[in-house]
Design a protein around this motif. Structure first.
Motif, PDB file in Angstrom:
ATOM      1  N   GLU A 115      49.834  40.192  46.267  1.00 52.32           N
ATOM      2  CA  GLU A 115      49.718  41.802  46.050  1.00 52.32           C
ATOM      3  C   GLU A 115      50.602  42.699  46.678  1.00 52.32           C
ATOM      4  OE1 GLU A 115      48.193  42.357  43.361  1.00 52.32           O
ATOM      5  OE2 GLU A 115      46.608  43.717  44.430  1.00 52.32           O
ATOM      6  N   ARG A 146      47.575  43.329  40.148  1.00 51.26           N
ATOM      7  CA  ARG A 146      48.418  44.259  39.278  1.00 51.26           C
ATOM      8  C   ARG A 146      49.428  44.510  38.211  1.00 51.26           C
ATOM      9  NH1 ARG A 146      51.425  49.801  38.087  1.00 51.26           N
ATOM     10  NH2 ARG A 146      49.794  51.771  38.060  1.00 51.26           N
ATOM     11  N   THR A 153      43.719  48.267  36.598  1.00 52.84           N
ATOM     12  CA  THR A 153      44.592  48.627  37.819  1.00 52.84           C
ATOM     13  C   THR A 153      45.545  49.431  37.645  1.00 52.84           C
ATOM     14  OG1 THR A 153      46.184  46.672  37.056  1.00 52.84           O
ATOM     15  CG2 THR A 153      43.932  46.540  38.591  1.00 52.84           C
ATOM     16  N   TRP A 156      45.748  52.454  39.848  1.00 52.45           N
ATOM     17  CA  TRP A 156      46.009  52.471  41.313  1.00 52.45           C
ATOM     18  C   TRP A 156      47.264  52.949  41.966  1.00 52.45           C
ATOM     19  CZ3 TRP A 156      45.268  46.249  42.263  1.00 52.45           C
ATOM     20  CH2 TRP A 156      44.074  46.132  41.907  1.00 52.45           C
ATOM     21  N   THR A 159      45.934  55.797  43.053  1.00 56.95           N
ATOM     22  CA  THR A 159      45.136  56.233  44.358  1.00 56.95           C
ATOM     23  C   THR A 159      45.647  55.756  45.606  1.00 56.95           C
ATOM     24  OG1 THR A 159      44.042  53.871  43.229  1.00 56.95           O
ATOM     25  CG2 THR A 159      42.490  56.036  42.703  1.00 56.95           C
ATOM     26  N   VAL A 160      46.452  55.027  45.592  1.00 59.04           N
ATOM     27  CA  VAL A 160      46.935  54.339  46.263  1.00 59.04           C
ATOM     28  C   VAL A 160      48.113  55.799  46.892  1.00 59.04           C
ATOM     29  CG1 VAL A 160      48.235  52.589  47.453  1.00 59.04           C
ATOM     30  CG2 VAL A 160      46.512  52.073  46.211  1.00 59.04           C
ATOM     31  N   HIS A 206      38.889  52.122  43.517  1.00 58.57           N
ATOM     32  CA  HIS A 206      40.121  51.053  42.841  1.00 58.57           C
ATOM     33  C   HIS A 206      38.658  50.284  42.091  1.00 58.57           C
ATOM     34  CE1 HIS A 206      42.906  50.958  46.199  1.00 58.57           C
ATOM     35  NE2 HIS A 206      43.590  50.516  45.350  1.00 58.57           N
ATOM     36  N   CYS A 207      37.435  50.573  41.960  1.00 58.15           N
ATOM     37  CA  CYS A 207      36.778  49.292  40.827  1.00 58.15           C
ATOM     38  C   CYS A 207      35.343  50.919  41.375  1.00 58.15           C
ATOM     39  CB  CYS A 207      36.085  48.531  41.739  1.00 58.15           C
ATOM     40  SG  CYS A 207      35.158  47.285  40.445  1.00 58.15           S
TER      41      CYS A 207
END
Ligand SMILES: C[S@@+](CC[C@H](N)C(=O)[O-])C[C@H]1O[C@@H](n2cnc3c(N)ncnc32)[C@H](O)[C@@H]1O
Length: 230
Positions: A115, A146, A153, A156, A159-160, A206-207
């Protein structure tokens, strides 16, 4: 995007406990893959983007006398890895970047990464560096969640808050081949625990819902296995 920005983002993950959640989420898949990597006595391994070092500490003791070094751009991640170190793992940790590995050519039997590689600022340079530090006949085993065939994904990066590569499975193979790896194969690895328990599901950025959780599990983790030609 800069290495400083990546380090600042993941320094915060190290401080707020987010790093520890990675083992809970990915431990099953990583243990499956490490069990299939044919790690042999004395092998030396490099873990790219080691975070708090949990996978580096699994690689080290995987065979008698084997050892692993984890590198990460985030000094706080490396500090956390050193705090968690158990001194029986034959693992160590260094601050460094994928794009300029501070190791001589032909040093490692295996390069591992969980990851992390889709954060590379220059993916092609990172892959060339991974190839350079591998011994001829050595292998790279790169795991990523991802990729385009796992559509949930895609969000992401927002969001990150850092840039991330968004490649299809076939594009990952092509990029490894372009860097000089051959052969290159991919497969999906599913968490053997299943998607979890719906009654205990807790949404996060993320979810956001259970259906997403089920579909993320079904898409699995992409395992890229690539060799440095002899
Ligand atoms: C999502 S975390 C995964 C950490 C660990 N492999 C795990 O499974 O817990 C990604 C890690 O890659 C590191 N990273 C991202 N880009 C990097 C780069 N260009 N060079 C070195 N490390 C990088 C980050 O600092 C972060 O610790």
């Amino acid at each position: 995007m800069t290495h400083e920005r990546i380090a600042a983002t993941f320094d915060e993950w190290a401080r707020n406990g987010h790093a520890e959640g990675m083992e809970a989420g990915h431990g099953d898949v990583v243990r499956q893959v490490i069990g299939r990597m044919r790690i042999q006595a004395g092998m030396q391994m490099l873990d790219l983007g080691c975070g708090n070092g949990w996978a580096t500490r699994l690689l080290g003791p995987a065979a008698p006398g084997a050892g692993a070094v984890g590198i990460d751009a985030s000094p706080q991640m490396v500090a956390r890895a050193e705090e968690l170190h158990d001194w029986t793992s034959r693992a160590r940790y260094e601050v460094g970047t994928f794009e300029a590995l501070d190791f001589p050519a032909d040093k490692f039997d295996k390069v591992f990464s969980m990851e992390a590689l889709y954060y590379a600022l220059d993916l092609d340079q990172a892959l060339r560096e991974a190839l350079r530090v591998l011994k001829p006949g050595g292998t790279a085993d790169v795991l990523i969640d991802r990729f385009q065939e796992s559509p949930h994904t895609e969000s992401w990066a927002r969001t990150v808050g850092v840039e991330m590569a968004w490649l299809a499975e076939s594009e990952w193979r092509d990029r490894f081949r372009a860097a000089g790896f051959s052969p290159v194969t991919t497969e999906r690895v599913l968490d053997s625990r299943g998607p979890g328990d719906e009654a205990r599901f807790e949404p996060d950025v993320h979810c956001p819902d259970w259906q997403t959780r089920v579909e993320l599990h079904a898409a699995g983790t992409l395992w890229i296995h690539a060799e440095k030609p002899e």
